[in-house]
Each structure stands twice: as structure tokens, then as C-alpha cells.
Scaffold this motif. Structure first.
Motif: not given
Length: 261
Positions: A1-19
Motif C-alpha cells: 500500500m502506498s500513500r499517493v498525491l495526484i495533481t489534476g486528479g478530479a478528471s481525465g487520467l488523474g481521476l483514472a489513476l486515483a480510481t
């Protein structure tokens, strides 16, 4: 398990990565422009307002990470905008905007979080560039330059940070279906029409690209290419340069004919 910060994470590729990262059990903090948590942010992810142009926002994100987790395992510099235009049509203000967001936004993220990663003696930075950072077609000079800068920064940091246990990868996808075209706001309407068509009609989805990014991270590929088109274009540039020059030269001729009408 990792602790992750994703910028631009509310849409597009960022959202897909977050999910995708939540699904594999990671703890995820999404950064994006909205003051309040957008409905699109998946359940289970935390949210922080983060405009990558604002050092104040970056400092607040760092404070959030320290308070929430005490450290970070993975920083994903994903936030970006689309731009494009011929050199004598695109406004200088559009150059400044894309450099500030797509390149300097990544620089700010790295400068802000590298000290924290060094404290721990491990971690990873994933910078999202574009195939445009590797192959440079006509009438996209500002976008190409910004994304090429991200590629160069990432390669530099991969060497620079390795002695501290920090890995760096850069992602270079070709066109895929996302909302990136909504960020277009330049003066070159002809190029904007082309960009919208290429993005909205692309075969791959953001989820497809996210899955390939995760595999590339697992294999620690320095440059993560995500599609056949990217491998073909980059391979042609490296190993069959006359074909590469001919293809982009023809593209430039087509643009010139359109502009003359």
C-alpha cells in the motif's frame, strides 16, 4: 500500500489513476482546482485544493500530507492543459500559461516534495508528459516545448535522485479520450479543431492508459509509453529518421495549404 498525491486528479487520467490506485489498496490524496471537493473524486480518496501554479497551494498540500500520513510514497504530477498553434498565430500569453502549468507546475511539485522523500530515503515521482514530449509535430510548439521539458526534467531527476532511493518515471501517452480539450483557449482555431477531433475520437480511454501507467511503474520504466502509436512514432524518429521527417513534413504542408485558403 502506498500513500499517493495526484495533481489534476478530479478528471481525465488523474481521476483514472486515483480510481485504479484506490482499487489496489493505496491511500490517495487528490489535488485539483475546485475549492470544494468535486463530486467526481472517488469515495475513499481525500481531496485538497491544489493549483499547480501556486506555491502557496503546494505548501498547503505538503502540510496536509505531513499531518495526514507523516510522509509520501508517490507523487504523480499529472495536472496539465492542452494548447497548440502556429508560431505566428498563438499568443505569447498562451505560451506563458502552458509553461507555467505543464512544466513549472511539475517543477514546483518536485521542489516541494523531494525534501520529504529524501527524509524517508525512498519514494517515487511520476511526471505525466505526452508523446509530444518525444516527437514534435508542426503547429504545437508551445505544447511540445513544455512536454519536452517535462521529459528532460524527469530524466535529470531520475539520475539525480537515485542515490537517495527515489525513483522517477515519465509518462508519454498519445491521444486518448479525456476532457483535456476543454482547456483549449488559444487563438489558432484551426489547430484547436484538430486537437478536439484527435482527443475525442481517440480509441483508448483514460482507464486504459491508467492501467498501462501502473504496469510501467511496476516495471520501473524510465519512459512509459502507453500505446502502439507512441511506440511507432518514437521508434521511427530514433531508427528511421527520414520516414519521420517525411511524415511530419507532409503534415506541415497540409496545414500550410489550409491556412492559405
Amino acid at each position: 500500500m502506498s500513500r499517493v498525491l495526484i495533481t489534476g486528479g478530479a478528471s481525465g487520467l488523474g481521476l483514472a489513476l486515483a480510481t485504479a490506485m484506490l482499487a489496489r489498496g493505496d491511500e490517495v490524496l487528490v489535488g485539483d482546482l475546485a475549492e470544494e471537493r468535486p463530486d467526481s473524486v472517488p469515495e475513499g480518496a481525500a481531496y485538497v485544493r491544489l493549483d499547480v501554479r501556486s506555491q502557496q497551494d503546494w505548501d498547503a498540500a505538503l502540510a496536509d500530507v505531513r499531518e495526514r500520513w507523516g510522509g509520501l510514497d508517490l507523487l504523480v504530477n499529472n495536472a496539465g492543459v492542452a494548447t497548440g498553434g502556429r508560431i505566428d498565430v498563438e499568443a505569447f500569453a498562451d505560451w506563458e500559461r502552458v509553461i507555467d502549468i505543464n512544466l513549472l507546475g511539475v517543477v514546483r511539485g518536485c521542489q516541494t516534495f523531494v525534501p520529504l522523500l529524501k527524509e524517508r530515503g525512498s519514494g517515487r515521482i511520476v511526471n505525466v508528459a505526452s508523446l509530444a514530449g518525444l516527437v514534435h509535430g508542426p503547429a504545437m510548439s508551445s505544447y511540445n516545448a513544455a512536454k519536452a521539458g517535462v521529459v528532460a526534467l524527469s530524466e535529470t531527476l531520475r539520475f539525480e535522485l537515485a542515490p537517495f532511493g527515489i525513483a522517477v518515471n515519465v509518462v508519454c501517452p498519445s491521444f486518448f479520450r479525456t476532457n483535456l480539450h476543454t482547456s483549449l483557449q488559444g487563438k489558432d482555431e484551426e489547430m484547436e479543431k484538430t486537437a478536439v477531433r484527435l482527443i475525442t475520437k481517440a480509441g483508448a480511454s483514460a482507464d486504459d492508459i491508467a492501467a498501462k501507467v501502473l504496469r510501467g511503474i511496476e516495471k520501473d520504466r524510465p519512459v512509459i509509453l502507453t500505446d502502439r502509436q507512441g511506440y511507432a512514432a518514437y521508434g521511427t524518429k530514433r531508427f528511421a529518421r527520414p520516414l519521420y521527417d517525411r511524415a511530419f513534413g507532409k503534415g506541415a504542408q497540409r496545414l500550410a495549404r489550409k491556412a492559405a485558403k
